[in-house]
Write an enzyme that holds these catalytic residues in place. Structure first.
Site, mmCIF file in Angstrom:
data_model
loop_
_atom_site.group_PDB
_atom_site.id
_atom_site.type_symbol
_atom_site.label_atom_id
_atom_site.label_comp_id
_atom_site.label_asym_id
_atom_site.label_seq_id
_atom_site.Cartn_x
_atom_site.Cartn_y
_atom_site.Cartn_z
ATOM 1 N N LYS A 19 53.956 47.559 38.329
ATOM 2 C CA LYS A 19 54.095 46.177 38.806
ATOM 3 C C LYS A 19 55.481 45.999 39.394
ATOM 4 O O LYS A 19 56.436 46.676 38.971
ATOM 5 C CB LYS A 19 53.914 45.191 37.650
ATOM 6 C CG LYS A 19 53.492 43.814 38.096
ATOM 7 C CD LYS A 19 52.009 43.827 38.422
ATOM 8 C CE LYS A 19 51.389 42.486 38.532
ATOM 9 N NZ LYS A 19 49.923 42.593 38.423
ATOM 10 N N GLY B 82 44.271 26.748 38.098
ATOM 11 C CA GLY B 82 44.758 27.537 39.222
ATOM 12 C C GLY B 82 43.912 27.237 40.447
ATOM 13 O O GLY B 82 42.715 26.925 40.318
ATOM 14 N N GLY C 16 44.673 29.209 43.489
ATOM 15 C CA GLY C 16 45.043 30.273 44.428
ATOM 16 C C GLY C 16 43.838 31.143 44.734
ATOM 17 O O GLY C 16 42.690 30.763 44.485
ATOM 18 N N ASN C 17 44.114 32.341 45.236
ATOM 19 C CA ASN C 17 43.040 33.230 45.693
ATOM 20 C C ASN C 17 41.969 33.502 44.635
ATOM 21 O O ASN C 17 40.772 33.433 44.923
ATOM 22 C CB ASN C 17 43.670 34.546 46.195
ATOM 23 C CG ASN C 17 42.662 35.623 46.447
ATOM 24 O OD1 ASN C 17 42.384 36.454 45.594
ATOM 25 N ND2 ASN C 17 42.071 35.600 47.630
HETATM 26 N N1 GLU Z 1 47.807 42.057 41.569
HETATM 27 C C1 GLU Z 1 46.436 42.361 41.216
HETATM 28 C C2 GLU Z 1 46.285 42.564 39.726
HETATM 29 O O1 GLU Z 1 47.057 42.069 38.919
HETATM 30 C C3 GLU Z 1 45.900 43.510 42.034
HETATM 31 C C4 GLU Z 1 46.638 44.783 41.878
HETATM 32 C C5 GLU Z 1 46.231 45.831 42.887
HETATM 33 O O2 GLU Z 1 45.359 45.571 43.688
HETATM 34 O O3 GLU Z 1 46.835 46.894 42.839
HETATM 35 O O4 GLU Z 1 45.351 43.145 39.284
#
Ligand code: GLU
Length: 428
Positions: A107, A219, A221-222
């Site tokens: 992350k 939420g 968002g997307n």
């Molecule tokens: N940010 C998204 C998650 O927390 C997607 C991560 C990704 O696609 O690598 O799962």
């Protein structure tokens, strides 16, 4: 009562320790998996539009790559902390393992508020972020993606920067790119739709008719948007949705007895997912306090905003009508609230299973990039449904067979897979 400030990494470690104990993991494996393998902390100097320079602080944390390259999003948030990124990297490892894709967990983040940054300044942050970790990321090392307040354009700037540095085309370096620029069809819908695939399967098992069910979502968002899309397509009714209003610097819940429609929601939100109060009035949605989403008389709650939102303080407000909580966000439920949900017998679809559709589709995107051959949207979504449904079924089977909490069942499957990979590699 929750008095200490919420620390997501402590929570991730507590969850891990309990499951490591249950699985009887040896000490070295525990030591390896309860902290990240590698961490990068760095400064990103950016020339601002007014000619001044500002230094932003960025992170990339690689929790584990025993099952494949690290994978996980990059967040832009003014309150980003290293412990939040550590927790989210850890959850990514479990997320990729529970849906059985050959990737590890990572992350990233930058402490910044894109609301107050021009596109050019954001581009500077994206390119600067890549320059700082260029040797440590890439299609075979670590593959970033969008997350809170980042989107396809940010990914494209990042890809372009790495390609310039390396002198080659590397579309498999990053996912969540715009379609036509190495992105996958279906990636926009993936996380929200996949939340609802798991809800659909849970309702089948619990004997709940989705057409007669109602939902309240935190939420807008997307993830929330596409959860509304598929849930309403399946005949369910979304009666409340909570969102952060950046102009008023507070959250609101919008309520509609008739049901919130996907098209209305999409017309009401700005690019950060804030619902326009004027549009809400036009649609006849009632404006309530931000935390009202949790006390709605509904079948299903979907926390799809940030971590630490269902706590010891507000868990008691959940109505007896609520049968399922589908965690669209990462880490929305604190450990003390989780105990209450377990005791009350509410069926929880845990975050790293429930919201794994995003990374699963990212994996499909990476496969398409590496082949340089792109699939139709139906094919992407059908493969996504298959992956999510089989992961859900494996977790719920373990939950029923061993009579354990859904979160523990998901953790047991994921942690065993990662521990096994570390063992097979001869690491521990
Ligand atoms: N940010 C998204 C998650 O927390 C997607 C991560 C990704 O696609 O690598 O799962």
């Amino acid at each position: 009562m929750t008095t200490k400030p919420f620390n997501p990494f402590e929570m991730a470690q507590q969850q891990f320790d309990a499951v490591a104990e249950r699985l009887g993991l040896d000490q070295a494996t525990r030591d390896l998996l309860r902290t990240p393998l590698r961490e990068y902390h760095f400064n990103i100097p950016v020339r601002m539009d007014d000619g001044s320079y500002k230094v932003f602080h960025g992170f990339r944390i690689q929790h584990n790559d025993a099952r494949g390259p690290c994978k996980g999003g990059i967040r832009f948030h003014p309150h980003e902390t290293v412990d939040t990124v550590r927790a989210l990297a850890t959850w990514m490892t479990w997320k990729c393992a529970v849906v059985d894709i050959p990737l590890g967990g990572g992350k990233g983040g930058v402490i910044c508020d894109p609301h107050n940054l021009s596109d050019r300044e954001q581009e500077g942050i994206c390119r600067g972020w890549v320059r700082q970790v260029a040797r440590n990321v890439g299609p075979t090392q670590d593959v970033p993606a969008p997350d809170v307040m980042t989107h396809g354009q940010h990914m494209l700037w990042m890809m372009d920067e790495l390609e310039r540095i390396r002198g080659e085309k590397l579309p498999g370096f990053i996912t969540g790119k715009p379609v036509g620029m190495g992105g996958s069809l279906g990636r926009t819908e993936a996380t929200g739709h996949a939340v609802i695939y798991t809800v659909r399967e849970a309702m089948k098992e619990l004997g709940i008719d989705i057409k007669k069910s109602t939902a309240s979502i935190q939420g807008s968002g997307n993830v929330a948007q596409y959860a509304v899309d598929l849930f309403t397509q399946y005949g369910g009714k979304v009666i409340a949705i909570a969102c952060w209003d950046n102009n008023d610097k507070k959250a609101y819940t919008y309520r509609s007895e008739a049901g919130i429609q996907f098209d209305q929601l999409m017309a009401a939100v700005d690019k950060f997912g804030t619902i326009s109060p004027a549009k809400a009035r036009e649609y006849g949605w009632q404006q309530l306090p931000g935390d009202a989403w949790i006390e709605q008389e509904v079948t299903l709650l979907i926390p799809a905003a940030q971590e630490g939102m269902i706590t010891g303080d507000n868990v008691g407000k959940i109505k007896p009508s609520v049968k399922i909580i589908a965690e669209g966000a990462n880490g929305p439920t604190t450990v003390d609230a989780d105990k209450v949900l377990f005791e009350r017998g509410i069926f929880v679809i845990p975050d790293f299973l429930c919201n794994a559709g995003g990374v699963t589709c990212s994996y499909f995107e990476q496969v398409q990039c590496n082949m340089n051959y792109y699939w139709e949207k139906e094919e992407v979504l059908q493969k996504l449904d298959q992956k999510m449904t089989s992961a859900f079924k494996a977790v719920s089977k373990l939950h029923r067979d061993k009579k354990i909490y859904m979160r523990d069942a998901a953790y047991m499957i994921a942690i065993s897979r990662v521990a096994e990979a570390c063992k097979l590699r001869g690491w521990v």
